[in-house]
Design a protein around this motif. Structure first.
Motif, mmCIF file in Angstrom:
data_model
loop_
_atom_site.group_PDB
_atom_site.id
_atom_site.type_symbol
_atom_site.label_atom_id
_atom_site.label_comp_id
_atom_site.label_asym_id
_atom_site.label_seq_id
_atom_site.Cartn_x
_atom_site.Cartn_y
_atom_site.Cartn_z
ATOM 1 N N ALA A 256 0.791 -1.236 0.000
ATOM 2 C CA ALA A 256 0.000 0.000 0.000
ATOM 3 C C ALA A 256 0.830 1.298 0.000
ATOM 4 O O ALA A 256 0.529 2.211 -0.765
ATOM 5 N N PRO A 257 1.892 1.400 0.829
ATOM 6 C CA PRO A 257 2.618 2.676 0.851
ATOM 7 C C PRO A 257 3.274 3.036 -0.483
ATOM 8 O O PRO A 257 3.618 4.191 -0.705
ATOM 9 N N ARG A 258 3.465 2.042 -1.359
ATOM 10 C CA ARG A 258 4.124 2.324 -2.637
ATOM 11 C C ARG A 258 3.128 2.267 -3.789
ATOM 12 O O ARG A 258 3.525 2.362 -4.944
ATOM 13 N N CYS A 259 1.867 2.096 -3.478
ATOM 14 C CA CYS A 259 0.883 1.743 -4.493
ATOM 15 C C CYS A 259 0.098 2.967 -4.955
ATOM 16 O O CYS A 259 -0.316 3.796 -4.151
ATOM 17 N N ASP A 260 -0.101 3.068 -6.267
ATOM 18 C CA ASP A 260 -0.868 4.192 -6.814
ATOM 19 C C ASP A 260 -2.363 4.036 -6.596
ATOM 20 O O ASP A 260 -3.104 5.012 -6.654
ATOM 21 N N TYR A 261 -2.796 2.797 -6.372
ATOM 22 C CA TYR A 261 -4.228 2.559 -6.256
ATOM 23 C C TYR A 261 -4.698 2.568 -4.806
ATOM 24 O O TYR A 261 -5.873 2.422 -4.543
ATOM 25 N N ALA A 262 -3.748 2.700 -3.878
ATOM 26 C CA ALA A 262 -4.064 2.483 -2.466
ATOM 27 C C ALA A 262 -5.186 3.384 -1.987
ATOM 28 O O ALA A 262 -5.278 4.554 -2.359
ATOM 29 N N GLY A 263 -6.056 2.820 -1.164
ATOM 30 C CA GLY A 263 -7.142 3.581 -0.569
ATOM 31 C C GLY A 263 -7.317 3.172 0.874
ATOM 32 O O GLY A 263 -6.465 2.470 1.430
ATOM 33 N N ASP B 273 -7.929 -10.723 1.284
ATOM 34 C CA ASP B 273 -7.800 -12.164 1.091
ATOM 35 C C ASP B 273 -7.486 -12.442 -0.365
ATOM 36 O O ASP B 273 -7.632 -11.589 -1.226
ATOM 37 N N GLU B 274 -7.096 -13.686 -0.615
ATOM 38 C CA GLU B 274 -6.872 -14.090 -1.988
ATOM 39 C C GLU B 274 -8.215 -14.202 -2.700
ATOM 40 O O GLU B 274 -9.181 -14.713 -2.146
ATOM 41 N N CYS C 77 -5.691 -8.287 -3.707
ATOM 42 C CA CYS C 77 -5.768 -6.835 -3.781
ATOM 43 C C CYS C 77 -7.233 -6.416 -3.743
ATOM 44 O O CYS C 77 -8.089 -7.019 -4.395
ATOM 45 N N TRP C 78 -7.522 -5.349 -2.979
ATOM 46 C CA TRP C 78 -8.891 -4.829 -2.922
ATOM 47 C C TRP C 78 -9.302 -4.195 -4.237
ATOM 48 O O TRP C 78 -10.462 -4.158 -4.594
ATOM 49 N N LYS C 79 -8.297 -3.658 -4.937
ATOM 50 C CA LYS C 79 -8.620 -2.793 -6.070
ATOM 51 C C LYS C 79 -8.340 -3.459 -7.406
ATOM 52 O O LYS C 79 -8.093 -2.768 -8.382
ATOM 53 N N HIS C 80 -8.291 -4.791 -7.448
ATOM 54 C CA HIS C 80 -7.850 -5.424 -8.689
ATOM 55 C C HIS C 80 -8.771 -5.097 -9.857
ATOM 56 O O HIS C 80 -8.348 -5.136 -11.004
ATOM 57 N N GLN C 81 -10.005 -4.746 -9.562
ATOM 58 C CA GLN C 81 -10.906 -4.344 -10.642
ATOM 59 C C GLN C 81 -10.418 -3.069 -11.322
ATOM 60 O O GLN C 81 -10.524 -2.901 -12.527
#
Lengths: 339, 341, 310
Positions: free
Chosen positions: A302-309, A317-318, A329-333
């Protein structure tokens, strides 16, 4: 993983594996809830940066962990000739484990300079392994040793078999290591960065050898690497690891063409690819891998991620996006929308 | 850039660096490792020149010979500046000193490039003093500025190396080289030891610094994917000699030397649509102590003939190709462009 | 094939459980510095060594506050007295208080041991560092010289010097330094030979920094770890050597009390058989001190070795 393929092919299946390290009175969750399967005749590439836990996963399967490490939870089931076997329940140095190690599961390491004993001939060391794991007579062992060296593309194997490791070049030593590993016809070959210490032209030779083995013997291969190029060339399936977890897994097509995890996507965007010319755009991933003793809360990327929320403060979870393709990932969509 | 300055910032002429092998009771020289064995190379002002090859081909030794960190045994290292041309090999230690600030080096291993016993500032203070950067406050300010130039917080100058990650250490190594405001930097595998996600950060940083400071780089690496992206021109080395040198697009587009072709084809490419046919070279790189006769590549070359075994090919332009595409192969005209498909 | 190991928790497992619980409670933080110190102090033998070392050292330093007797004062009214409330460890054959002699003797013995080990260390380090960094003929010559010193039997050197210069404390120190510098030199040399290839050294060279600055200021601090270990271990060895040589009558002049000179009294068969208090306590003190120093040395070595568990 997918149920579409037949279960009979599965050579090793790892379920919820957690391996922790206890150095310096600290606990490092080097491998933290990792699951995957490897099928015969297939290559699983475990890819990730240093410290992501890829080598520890391999050592866990081989029960070759250092003294200050322990498998905490999870199961490693190896489908041996004699039936399914829970490797994680075996004594590290017990007879059963020793029979498997070097016999049905073989491993090759990164540095071929260190993995052969300099005071014995190469042939002796290969024969030693055969003696332990088979009941062949010594003449048959010698013949098999020579045959294996020849198969690995070592010129004049009759002569080379009696030479010492220092008389071998780096590439030949690694091939001798593969010969040793393959001599007992293992069901699973674990290769931990087998070509990182070697030059590209030698790497190409080793890869040819490994592909041949896979085709001829149906060996399952677990290849650990940090190089996306190697993944693209050799993998059937890929598991991308980051800070002890598999963040994305699937077939090589799925993962490389439609990466679902921001880390995989960013990693692919950050490496220059041969053939794309001088003007290709590369995009660095900001920041650096966290200190394993000072981990971020929730999703490790998350700290390096552009999509982080906000959601990313909890570890997702997987989730399966297809039979074989899974992502954490929560945001894989958002990363790769469904077609 | 100054128009009055000659186009080439550096010219190597017949450079040789042979390491003696001593043997016997009296430690006499019995043989030598021909790490760099007759290299002619010109480096243009402001360009990035890639130097690629496998381990033991002499690329690192060549870089170190330019800075006199490795003792070259023959040839010339001509550096051009507003003071005219000077052969760095002929200078005494004292005469060389003014040139030390014009040529610098960035190292490969982020773990051995910083002294673990001192904070960054303490370790580096001797250099700043030597180059007359004023009193302690001024020197701290200089190092702080350099840290900012490589995107690191100023106050990190008082930290110990073990407090930094590999990528940060590499950026500190870059800051160190920049301290004396050099014109030419030899980058000796600056990203090879770094993780993929960090490599791009360092490459971008090097690119930006080059534009801001008009730097010339000699970029030594074994990773052809990086050179294609990063370098203007590429020189391919094999056993102490340059076998092919051309513009980056030329090397990859119209490859002329069989070794270059094999090298390119051996690179695993992270692109499923570009899976190329590997040309697997037989055998290993021969020992640089006794390189093969004639063309050093002939024992592994698919196209080798008698002339390759007997005569050493010259590094020269070939008539159908651009003048600055030099190749050392006897059969270049018959073979033409070697593809990668 | 169910050869599953029985579930039994080893000591290591229990300590893992404890660390894991603490870690998950967020009770642990990274304290990278002082790792060596913590490791050293958590080594029971090393801590015991330090305590024993300090007790012996402090009692030797503060000897006048502990015993009222002068170690040199002959008392003909109290010859060879067994231990008593008056003389805790009895008196020797000229009536000197043995306990006082052990304490005062410790001063000299420890000075000789520690002093010559440190001096040999300084000499070895000074020569080793520069010769290994510069290589060339200097290195070759010094290396051969050090081999001669190592190969030369110490006892013959002692006999030689004693017969030429006579017995004295300084001579003994000189002999110990002469025989002790070479191992230190070789240790530093080996270390510097590998350190000189480090890239930070080459970076300094690329800036044209002078040789002594690179060698002594930048390389040396990284080579000192093994040398400190060697110095402690040599201290023990020199104390033993002093005791041995003095016992043979080749060490410090007999009138100066040292542990070796006290033992020297025991080369009289009658004393050995009948007056145990003259030689046994001092023997024990020497053993205890040497053991303590060795424990410290081993502790230092382990704590500076990152591959060891901790």
């Amino acid at each position: 993983m997918g149920t579409a393929q037949s279960e009979a092919d599965v050579v090793v299946s790892v379920e919820g594996l957690r391996t922790y390290f206890y150095n310096d009175n600290r606990c490092n969750k080097a491998v933290d809830d990792v699951s995957f399967e490897i099928r015969s005749g297939k290559t699983l590439c475990v890819v990730g940066e240093s410290g992501c836990g890829k080598s520890v996963t391999a050592s866990s399967i081989m029960q070759l962990l250092p003294r200050l490490a322990r498998i905490e939870e999870g199961s490693i089931t190896f489908n041996a000739q004699s039936g399914a076997l829970r490797i994680d329940k075996l004594d590290r140095n017990g007879r059963a484990m020793r029979n498997i190690r070097g016999g049905e599961i073989a491993m090759i390491f990164q540095d071929p300079m260190k993995s052969l004993n300099p005071v014995y001939t190469v042939g002796f060391q290969i024969a030693e392994n055969l003696k332990y794991h088979t009941r062949l007579a010594s003449r048959a062992i010698r013949e098999l040793t020579i045959e294996m060296l020849g198969k690995m593309g070592i010129p004049l194997p009759e002569k080379r078999v009696d030479q010492y490791p220092h008389e071998f070049s780096g590439g030949m030593r690694q091939r001798a290591m593969i010969a040793m590993a393959m001599a007992c016809n293992p069901r699973l070959l674990i290769a931990d960065e087998p070509t990182t210490a070697l030059d590209v032209t030698i790497q190409a030779q080793i890869f040819e050898t490994m592909l041949k083995l896979k085709a001829e013997h149906g060996t399952a291969i677990m290849l650990i690497t940090h190089d996306m190029g190697v993944v693209a060339e050799l993998a059937d399936e890929v598991a991308v690891m980051y800070m002890g977890k598999i963040v994305e897994g699937g077939t090589v097509e799925e993962v490389l063409r439609t990466p679902r995890h921001p880390y995989t996507k960013a990693l692919l965007a950050s490496i220059p690819v041969l053939g794309r010319g001088r003007n290709q755009q590369i995009e660095p991933i900001r920041g650096s891998t966290p200190d394993p003793y000072d981990r971020p809360v929730g999703c490790q990327f998350a700290p390096r991620c552009d999509y982080a929320g906000e959601k990313c403060a909890v570890m997702p979870d997987e989730e399966y996006v297809s039979f074989t393709h899974r992502v954490r990932c929560w945001k894989h969509q958002e990363v790769a929308p469904d077609e | 850039m100054n128009d009055q300055l000659p186009e080439n910032i550096l010219e190597l002429r017949g450079l040789k660096t042979h390491y003696p092998i001593r043997g016997g009771v009296f430690r006499r020289t019995v043989d030598s490792i021909k790490a760099v064995d007759g290299v002619d190379l010109s480096v243009r002002r402001g360009e990035v020149l890639g130097l690629v090859g496998e381990s033991g081909c002499g690329k690192s030794t060549l870089g170190k010979s330019i800075l006199r960190l490795a003792l070259s045994t023959a040839g010339e290292i001509v550096f051009s500046s507003e003071n005219g041309e000077v052969d760095l090999r002929q200078l005494t230690r004292a005469e060389l000193f003014p040139y030390r600030r014009r040529l610098q080096i960035i190292f490969q291993d982020p773990h051995s490039s910083l002294n673990p016993a001192f904070t960054i500032f303490t370790a580096f203070d001797d250099v700043l003093k030597r180059y007359g950067y004023g009193d302690k406050e001024a020197r701290r300010a200089v190092l702080g500025d350099l840290f900012e130039a490589v995107n690191m917080p100023r106050h990190y100058i008082d930290r110990y190396p073990h407090e930094f990650s590999g990528g940060q250490r590499q950026r500190i190594g870059i800051a160190r080289a920049l301290a004396v405001d050099p014109e030419l930097i030899v980058c000796d595998e600056p990203v090879s030891a770094l993780d993929a996600s960090i490599q791009a950060q360092v490459l971008k940083l090097l690119q930006n610094l080059r534009q801001e400071r008009n730097l010339t780089y000699i970029f030594i690496t074994h990773d052809l994917s990086v050179t294609e992206y990063f370098c203007d021109r590429i020189a391919v080395m094999y056993l102490g000699k340059i076998v092919e040198i051309a513009k980056s697009e030329e090397i990859f587009g119209t490859t002329l030397h069989p070794y270059t072709q094999a090298l390119i084809s051996a690179i695993p490419v992270a692109d499923l649509d570009r899976k190329s046919k590997r040309i697997v070279l037989e055998g290993d790189v021969p020992s640089p102590v006794s390189p093969p006769s004639g063309c050093a590549f002939h024992p592994r070359c698919r196209f080798a003939t008698d002339i390759c075994r007997q005569q050493t090919p010259k590094l020269q332009p070939s008539k159908d190709y651009p003048k600055d595409h030099l190749v050392a192969c006897h059969r270049v005209e018959e073979l033409g462009v070697l593809g990668h498909a | 094939m169910n050869q599953h190991a029985p579930v039994r928790k080893s000591r290591l497992d229990r300590s893992f459980d404890r660390i894991r619980a603490l870690e998950e409670a967020g009770a642990l933080s990274s304290r990278v510095h002082n790792r060596s110190l913590r490791k050293f102090l958590s080594n029971p033998l090393a801590s015991a060594g330090v305590i024993m070392f300090l007790i012996i050292l402090l009692t030797a330093i503060f000897a006048p506050l502990i015993v009222p007797y002068d170690p040199l004062k002959i008392d003909l009214r109290a010859l060879l007295q067994p231990p008593s409330a008056e003389h805790w460890l009895g008196t020797d054959k000229v009536g000197r208080d043995v306990f006082a002699r052990i304490l005062y003797g410790g001063r000299i013995s420890i000075f000789i041991g520690l002093g010559s080990a440190v001096a040999a260390g300084v000499l070895g380090v000074a020569i080793g560092c520069i010769s290994a960094y510069k290589r060339g003929w200097l290195d070759a010559v010094v290396l051969r010289v050090s081999e001669v010193f190592i190969a030369f039997p110490q006892i013959i050197l002692v006999l030689l010097l004693v017969s030429i210069l006579g017995q004295s404390l300084i001579n003994l120190l000189l002999i110990f330094i002469a025989t002790g510098w070479a191992p230190m030199y070789r240790m530093v040399r080996a270390r510097v030979l590998s350190l000189r290839e480090e890239e930070y050294v080459q970076a300094l060279e690329a800036f044209g920094i002078s040789t002594p600055v690179i060698a002594y200021k930048h390389i040396l601090p990284n080579a000192l770890g093994p040398v400190t270990v060697q110095i402690t271990l040599s201290t023990a060895a020199f104390i033993l050597a002093e005791a041995g040589l003095s016992f043979l009558g080749l060490g410090v002049p007999l009138q100066i009390p040292t542990w070796g000179n006290i033992l020297n009294a025991a080369n009289d068969m009658r004393i050995l058989e009948q007056n145990w208090w003259i030689w046994l306590p001092v023997g024990l003190v020497i053993s205890a001190f040497v053991l303590a120093v060795n424990f410290i040395g081993d502790g230092l070595r382990d704590s500076s070795d990152p591959t060891q568990q901790g």
